[in-house]
Design a protein around this motif. Structure first.
Motif, PDB file in Angstrom:
ATOM      1  N   SER A  44       0.740  -1.208  -0.042  1.00 32.57           N
ATOM      2  CA  SER A  44       0.030   0.001   0.076  1.00 32.57           C
ATOM      3  C   SER A  44       0.800   1.399  -0.071  1.00 32.57           C
ATOM      4  CB  SER A  44      -1.033   0.034   1.182  1.00 32.57           C
ATOM      5  OG  SER A  44      -1.519   1.211   1.393  1.00 32.57           O
ATOM      6  N   GLN A  45       0.374   2.267  -0.644  1.00 28.99           N
ATOM      7  CA  GLN A  45       0.862   3.641  -0.465  1.00 28.99           C
ATOM      8  C   GLN A  45       0.438   4.412   0.434  1.00 28.99           C
ATOM      9  OE1 GLN A  45       0.015   5.630  -4.139  1.00 28.99           O
ATOM     10  NE2 GLN A  45      -1.931   5.460  -4.228  1.00 28.99           N
ATOM     11  N   LEU A  46      -0.406   3.732   1.228  1.00 33.12           N
ATOM     12  CA  LEU A  46      -1.166   4.861   2.352  1.00 33.12           C
ATOM     13  C   LEU A  46      -0.479   4.308   3.788  1.00 33.12           C
ATOM     14  CD1 LEU A  46      -4.891   4.051   1.582  1.00 33.12           C
ATOM     15  CD2 LEU A  46      -3.393   6.238   1.021  1.00 33.12           C
ATOM     16  N   ASP A  47      -0.423   5.283   4.434  1.00 37.05           N
ATOM     17  CA  ASP A  47       0.151   5.225   5.994  1.00 37.05           C
ATOM     18  C   ASP A  47      -0.945   4.264   6.819  1.00 37.05           C
ATOM     19  OD1 ASP A  47      -1.561   6.943   7.746  1.00 37.05           O
ATOM     20  OD2 ASP A  47      -1.299   8.241   6.019  1.00 37.05           O
ATOM     21  N   PRO A  48      -0.331   3.769   7.967  1.00 37.44           N
ATOM     22  CA  PRO A  48      -1.417   2.831   8.503  1.00 37.44           C
ATOM     23  C   PRO A  48      -2.290   3.494   9.217  1.00 37.44           C
ATOM     24  CG  PRO A  48       1.142   2.552   9.292  1.00 37.44           C
ATOM     25  CD  PRO A  48       1.009   3.793   8.201  1.00 37.44           C
ATOM     26  N   HIS A  49      -2.426   4.945   9.346  1.00 32.05           N
ATOM     27  CA  HIS A  49      -3.577   5.562   9.920  1.00 32.05           C
ATOM     28  C   HIS A  49      -4.725   5.772   8.619  1.00 32.05           C
ATOM     29  CE1 HIS A  49      -5.878   8.403  12.721  1.00 32.05           C
ATOM     30  NE2 HIS A  49      -5.926   9.058  11.526  1.00 32.05           N
ATOM     31  N   THR A  50      -4.236   6.133   7.637  1.00 32.82           N
ATOM     32  CA  THR A  50      -5.217   6.488   6.602  1.00 32.82           C
ATOM     33  C   THR A  50      -5.926   5.427   6.182  1.00 32.82           C
ATOM     34  OG1 THR A  50      -3.813   8.343   5.896  1.00 32.82           O
ATOM     35  CG2 THR A  50      -5.605   7.566   4.285  1.00 32.82           C
ATOM     36  N   ILE A  51      -4.980   4.140   6.044  1.00 30.04           N
ATOM     37  CA  ILE A  51      -5.702   2.905   5.414  1.00 30.04           C
ATOM     38  C   ILE A  51      -6.811   2.400   6.283  1.00 30.04           C
ATOM     39  CG2 ILE A  51      -4.381   1.174   6.487  1.00 30.04           C
ATOM     40  CD1 ILE A  51      -4.026   0.059   3.773  1.00 30.04           C
ATOM     41  N   ARG A  52      -7.012   3.039   7.462  1.00 29.96           N
ATOM     42  CA  ARG A  52      -7.925   2.477   8.181  1.00 29.96           C
ATOM     43  C   ARG A  52      -9.447   3.205   8.076  1.00 29.96           C
ATOM     44  NH1 ARG A  52      -6.479   2.363  14.456  1.00 29.96           N
ATOM     45  NH2 ARG A  52      -8.549   0.837  14.432  1.00 29.96           N
ATOM     46  N   ARG A  53      -9.604   4.077   6.966  1.00 29.82           N
ATOM     47  CA  ARG A  53     -10.914   4.802   6.722  1.00 29.82           C
ATOM     48  C   ARG A  53     -11.967   3.835   6.433  1.00 29.82           C
ATOM     49  NH1 ARG A  53      -9.875  10.047   5.030  1.00 29.82           N
ATOM     50  NH2 ARG A  53     -12.123  10.145   5.348  1.00 29.82           N
ATOM     51  N   SER A  54     -11.913   2.603   5.764  1.00 36.61           N
ATOM     52  CA  SER A  54     -12.856   1.879   5.545  1.00 36.61           C
ATOM     53  C   SER A  54     -13.414   0.835   6.687  1.00 36.61           C
ATOM     54  CB  SER A  54     -12.468   0.847   4.408  1.00 36.61           C
ATOM     55  OG  SER A  54     -12.286   1.679   3.174  1.00 36.61           O
ATOM     56  N   GLU A  55     -12.686   1.199   7.684  1.00 38.29           N
ATOM     57  CA  GLU A  55     -13.208  -0.070   8.950  1.00 38.29           C
ATOM     58  C   GLU A  55     -14.204   0.336   9.751  1.00 38.29           C
ATOM     59  OE1 GLU A  55     -10.426  -0.396  12.393  1.00 38.29           O
ATOM     60  OE2 GLU A  55      -8.809  -0.598  11.232  1.00 38.29           O
ATOM     61  N   ASP A  56     -14.905  -0.744   9.775  1.00 39.21           N
ATOM     62  CA  ASP A  56     -16.425  -0.551  10.791  1.00 39.21           C
ATOM     63  C   ASP A  56     -15.671  -0.670  12.302  1.00 39.21           C
ATOM     64  OD1 ASP A  56     -17.964  -0.151   8.751  1.00 39.21           O
ATOM     65  OD2 ASP A  56     -18.936  -2.079   8.572  1.00 39.21           O
ATOM     66  N   CYS A  57     -14.976   0.092  12.712  1.00 36.86           N
ATOM     67  CA  CYS A  57     -14.370   0.298  13.925  1.00 36.86           C
ATOM     68  C   CYS A  57     -15.353  -0.108  15.039  1.00 36.86           C
ATOM     69  CB  CYS A  57     -13.786   1.367  14.264  1.00 36.86           C
ATOM     70  SG  CYS A  57     -12.263   1.922  13.147  1.00 36.86           S
ATOM     71  N   PHE A  78      -9.278  -9.830   9.461  1.00 38.91           N
ATOM     72  CA  PHE A  78      -8.580  -9.212   8.271  1.00 38.91           C
ATOM     73  C   PHE A  78      -9.558  -7.828   7.762  1.00 38.91           C
ATOM     74  CE2 PHE A  78     -11.748 -12.012   6.561  1.00 38.91           C
ATOM     75  CZ  PHE A  78     -12.795 -11.329   5.647  1.00 38.91           C
ATOM     76  N   PRO A  79      -8.811  -6.812   7.461  1.00 31.39           N
ATOM     77  CA  PRO A  79      -9.555  -5.454   7.249  1.00 31.39           C
ATOM     78  C   PRO A  79     -10.143  -5.403   6.003  1.00 31.39           C
ATOM     79  CG  PRO A  79      -7.269  -5.178   6.910  1.00 31.39           C
ATOM     80  CD  PRO A  79      -7.395  -6.756   7.619  1.00 31.39           C
ATOM     81  N   ARG A  80     -11.202  -4.578   5.850  1.00 30.57           N
ATOM     82  CA  ARG A  80     -11.960  -4.394   4.472  1.00 30.57           C
ATOM     83  C   ARG A  80     -11.296  -3.975   3.552  1.00 30.57           C
ATOM     84  NH1 ARG A  80     -16.878  -0.416   3.735  1.00 30.57           N
ATOM     85  NH2 ARG A  80     -17.672  -0.962   1.665  1.00 30.57           N
ATOM     86  N   ALA A  81     -10.193  -3.281   3.871  1.00 32.23           N
ATOM     87  CA  ALA A  81      -9.203  -2.593   2.733  1.00 32.23           C
ATOM     88  C   ALA A  81      -8.453  -3.864   2.122  1.00 32.23           C
ATOM     89  CB  ALA A  81      -8.306  -1.654   3.396  1.00 32.23           C
ATOM     90  N   TYR A  82      -8.347  -4.894   2.710  1.00 30.43           N
ATOM     91  CA  TYR A  82      -7.503  -5.912   2.303  1.00 30.43           C
ATOM     92  C   TYR A  82      -8.401  -6.858   1.566  1.00 30.43           C
ATOM     93  CZ  TYR A  82      -5.066 -10.551   2.931  1.00 30.43           C
ATOM     94  OH  TYR A  82      -4.528 -11.776   3.035  1.00 30.43           O
ATOM     95  N   LEU A  83      -9.590  -6.961   2.074  1.00 35.40           N
ATOM     96  CA  LEU A  83     -10.564  -7.957   1.208  1.00 35.40           C
ATOM     97  C   LEU A  83     -12.169  -7.777   1.942  1.00 35.40           C
ATOM     98  CD1 LEU A  83     -11.046 -10.854  -0.137  1.00 35.40           C
ATOM     99  CD2 LEU A  83     -10.891 -12.013   1.751  1.00 35.40           C
ATOM    100  N   ARG A 121     -10.014  -1.154  -4.299  1.00 36.66           N
ATOM    101  CA  ARG A 121      -9.070  -0.018  -4.902  1.00 36.66           C
ATOM    102  C   ARG A 121      -8.784   1.316  -4.157  1.00 36.66           C
ATOM    103  NH1 ARG A 121      -9.685   4.065  -8.748  1.00 36.66           N
ATOM    104  NH2 ARG A 121     -11.791   3.299  -9.039  1.00 36.66           N
ATOM    105  N   LEU A 122      -9.948   1.497  -3.181  1.00 36.81           N
ATOM    106  CA  LEU A 122      -9.791   2.925  -2.650  1.00 36.81           C
ATOM    107  C   LEU A 122     -10.527   2.577  -1.009  1.00 36.81           C
ATOM    108  CD1 LEU A 122     -12.160   4.775  -5.192  1.00 36.81           C
ATOM    109  CD2 LEU A 122      -9.601   4.705  -4.981  1.00 36.81           C
ATOM    110  N   VAL A 123     -10.014   3.486  -0.011  1.00 35.89           N
ATOM    111  CA  VAL A 123     -10.606   3.491   1.114  1.00 35.89           C
ATOM    112  C   VAL A 123     -11.128   4.930   1.256  1.00 35.89           C
ATOM    113  CG1 VAL A 123      -9.130   1.782   2.332  1.00 35.89           C
ATOM    114  CG2 VAL A 123      -8.347   4.247   2.285  1.00 35.89           C
ATOM    115  N   GLY A 124     -11.747   5.115   2.171  1.00 34.53           N
ATOM    116  CA  GLY A 124     -12.452   6.704   2.570  1.00 34.53           C
ATOM    117  C   GLY A 124     -12.853   7.497   1.315  1.00 34.53           C
TER     118      GLY A 124
END
Length: 296
Positions: A44-57, A78-83, A121-124
């Motif tokens: 990923s080109q995103l930092d560990p913070h930004t990549i969490r934008r798709s989480e249902d925390c 596993f996170p939504r951004a991954y699968l 392909r995208l988050v947030g």
């Protein structure tokens, strides 16, 4: 991709089971995973913070009372951004891969066009996950080794539930961004109940969920803007005595979306959801059993 590579110290998902399943409900939290594989983060080109934008925390924690009430709770680590298991198995974006898609892939869905396919392909708000194209084998590995086993477990527990009780109810648990508003009034819904516009469950179930939440003082919408994704559509088969309902919780009620920390209202919301679930699962049978089982 292998499970051993990406999840060497833990399972990518789990089924949390009560000692005895006492009710014909199954709960599912497919987007609350927070275990980001190291190999994925390197891609990923995103930092560990930004990549969490798709989480249902913390959604799995909000609905934890389901297990105490006697229902299984399926949880993705596993996170939504991954699968994304709330998609068809092969909703894939051809632009993401070095090799051509297989003929059985669905590359033309609206979700793929929006960057939110099975391998997102995208988050947030439109942030590209990957710096470079992936090999197709990476996507197929995640689908074959995690997506398909996840759905196999979820499907099996629903079949077992119907066999035991005569019908099964799947409640798919999600969260939505704070900024969601009603287009007419601009008001923020606290919950959205989705039933695929009346096709995934008996109307009595959706109406009861809406009524119970409104009686608790929450603002509740029905099907707009979220009517339910692949999971609700795929498992909701009322003519076969499988009913599926999606519940979206507004993150503004419990989460600081800038630092992903719980707000002070988290515990109260968790208690309220527990009370709501207790009332929902104890309601009458909504005439589910009046529908004969269809042939498998």
């Amino acid at each position: 991709m292998t499970v051993e590579r990406d999840f060497p110290d833990s399972l990518p998902y789990e089924l949390r089971q009560p000692a005895d399943q006492r009710i014909p409900f199954v709960f599912n939290s497919p987007h609350s995973g927070q275990s980001y594989p190291a190999a994925f983060l390197k891609q990923s080109q995103l930092d560990p913070h930004t990549i969490r934008r798709s989480e249902d925390c913390f959604v799995d924690q909000l609905f934890a009372a389901a297990v105490m009430l006697g229902a299984p709770l399926m949880v993705a680590h596993f996170p939504r951004a991954y699968l994304d298991v709330n998609r068809e198995p092969y909703e894939l974006d051809a632009k993401m891969f070095l090799e051509p898609l297989p003929s059985y892939a669905n590359g033309n869905s609206a979700r793929v066009a929006g960057g939110l396919g099975t391998i997102p392909r995208l988050v947030g708000e439109g942030q590209e996950i990957y710096a470079q194209k992936l090999h197709l084998d990476e996507a197929l590995g995640r689908i074959n080794n995690i997506y398909k086993p996840y759905h196999a477990v979820l499907g099996d527990v629903l079949v077992a539930t119907r066999k035991r009780f005569g019908y099964g109810v799947l409640v798919d648990c999600h969260s939505m961004p704070t900024g969601i508003r009603f287009p007419e009034s601009g008001m923020r819904p606290d919950f959205i109940i989705g039933d695929r516009f009346g096709t995934s469950c008996t109307p009595e179930l959706a109406n009861a969920a809406i009524h119970l939440l409104r009686e608790m003082g929450y603002v509740v919408a029905h099907n707009k803007p979220y009517a339910g994704g692949y999971i609700t559509e795929h498992y909701g088969r009322p003519l076969k005595c499988f009913h599926a309902l999606q519940i979206e919780v507004n993150r503004g009620l419990y989460l600081n979306e800038h630092n992903y920390e719980r707000k002070p209202g988290f515990e109260q919301l968790q208690r309220d959801i527990g009370l709501f679930l207790a009332d929902l699962v104890s309601l009458p049978d909504f005439h589910f059993l009046d529908t004969p089982l269809a042939a498998e």
